[in-house]
Design an enzyme around this catalytic site. Structure first.
Site, PDB file in Angstrom:
ATOM      1  N   SER A 117       0.807  -1.217   0.000  1.00  0.00           N
ATOM      2  CA  SER A 117       0.000   0.000   0.000  1.00  0.00           C
ATOM      3  C   SER A 117       0.839   1.266   0.000  1.00  0.00           C
ATOM      4  O   SER A 117       0.317   2.348  -0.208  1.00  0.00           O
ATOM      5  CB  SER A 117      -0.952  -0.003   1.198  1.00  0.00           C
ATOM      6  OG  SER A 117      -0.242   0.103   2.398  1.00  0.00           O
ATOM      7  N   LYS A 173       0.595   4.574   7.057  1.00  0.00           N
ATOM      8  CA  LYS A 173      -0.076   5.424   6.070  1.00  0.00           C
ATOM      9  C   LYS A 173       0.343   6.876   6.240  1.00  0.00           C
ATOM     10  O   LYS A 173       0.845   7.273   7.261  1.00  0.00           O
ATOM     11  CB  LYS A 173      -1.596   5.353   6.270  1.00  0.00           C
ATOM     12  CG  LYS A 173      -2.242   4.017   5.966  1.00  0.00           C
ATOM     13  CD  LYS A 173      -2.472   3.845   4.474  1.00  0.00           C
ATOM     14  CE  LYS A 173      -3.231   2.569   4.162  1.00  0.00           C
ATOM     15  NZ  LYS A 173      -2.661   1.370   4.799  1.00  0.00           N
TER      16      LYS A 173
END
Lengths: 227, 227
Positions: free
Chosen positions: B147, B185
């Site tokens: 990701s 993230k």
DNA sequence: CCGCTTTTGTTCTCTAATCGTTCCATTCAT
DNA sequence: ATGAATGGAACGATTAGAGAACAAAAGCGG
């Protein structure tokens, strides 16, 4: 391990820290222990510190910190289940590594600087975990430019290079082109030609004759720093 | 560990950081503490920094960062279950390894494994060059998944994380979502929402309410190994 | 890109109160 | 008695509040 008074004081400190987040002052501890002088508290604090139950900043107001609690003493504000008996929940000082899983490797400056690497032998060096390297001789380079970003190699990263004269197809190598320019690229052979592949859509692969390209090492590891 | 004023200020900073993502200025802190001069704030900030509760960039405006909260102080965003046992409230001391500029940091397993990180405390550790870390307490995680590939963070990389409870917009953080899932993230605030941004076109940004997201640390460094 | 203004952080000096440290006399328990 | 714990008070250091002048960044308009 602890005398009754020490135990009592420790409990009190811990409770206060837990409830208010503010360490009690000597005066307050004196009150709590029903003493009439702060000097007693001072000694108790010294004892607790010596035994490693608390830590503190000398001469600083309300600067106590509980390091561990004796068995049976509940600690902490976490209302959730307490998994570990307090004891082991406070791993103490980390033991210095026996320098053996670390390796010093020389730092040779930036790559893609248009200069053969050997030229700028600095005496700087970098300590890296051996786990990142394999056997062999290594050195480090700072990556300059964005030609390998799609391989997750960014500008400013440190590339750890294992010295080698050859490489297999598809490996990332430090290639010295025509004795002038050292770059980090994917190495591929195509027929009688050497192809150096960047990992960036905006750059084109470059083709060279075998004698124009000298492999100086292959990428073994990468370090990055976020400021 | 703290005096009342220090505690009050710390709470205020943490709250502001939590709500707006922007550190308060000295002026604002002055107001919040009902002071009439900023010099006091300056001293308090110094004390908090000395005690390791906050970190700051000197001479930079609004550049505060909360490193830890005192016991009992509710840490803003986590009204969610707190899984972590005592550990985090009493950080151990990291000792630079003998003369070398290497540090041992604990390895906490994979991230994106669907489990709060603290839960899987292994005693594994990793030696990393101190140059990659700053001050503060760190730990390492193995990155799982793709990701963040566009940020040059690949599957299998080791992320070096500095413990922190807050982060500024745009920083890469370890975020524990709803006490369940820890992910790496980009953190961004959007109005009253927290936005967790992957660095991969095929993934969508995720939006959460502030209380659903707990920052467990921010990315400080990266290690990669090429076999 | 330059110079200007505003915002923000830093430092210094005073004053007062709180807090920690120390030393010595005293008390307590064996 | 004797060693350990306690009490007491002086002393010195830290914390805190205020105010002002100064320095450093950030933003802005040209």
């Amino acid at each position: 391990m602890l005398t009754a008074k020490q135990h009592e004081l420790l409990l009190f400190i811990n409770q206060r820290l837990d409830e208010t987040g503010i360490s009690p002052s000597f005066e307050e501890m004196k009150e709590a222990l029903d003493l009439k002088s702060k000097s007693g508290v001072h000694r108790l604090i010294g004892a607790l510190e010596e035994r490693g139950f608390i830590r503190r900043l000398v001469n600083r107001a309300r600067a106590l910190e509980v390091m561990k609690m004796p068995e049976g003493g509940n600690m902490g504000s976490n209302n959730v289940a307490r998994f570990a008996p307090v004891k082991e929940s406070k791993p103490q000082i980390q033991i210095p590594v026996a320098a053996n899983d670390v390796m010093e490797i020389p730092f040779h400056g930036k790559i893609a600087a248009g200069v053969p690497i050997e030229a700028l032998e600095g005496q700087n060096s970098l300590s890296v975990p051996m786990a990142l390297l394999g056997a062999g001789e290594h050195y480090a380079l700072e990556v300059s430019g964005d030609s390998m970003i799609e391989a997750g190699i960014l500008d400013g990263d440190y590339a750890l290079i294992r010295k080698a004269n050859t490489a297999r197809d598809g490996e990332i190598v430090v290639a010295l082109v025509r004795g002038e320019e050292a770059t980090l690229k994917y190495l591929r052979r195509e027929g009688q030609q050497i192809r150096l592949d960047p990992a960036n859509g905006s750059y084109e692969p470059q083709y060279y004759a075998p004698h124009e390209v000298e492999v100086q090492g292959k990428l073994a590891g990468l370090l990055r720093r976020y400021h």
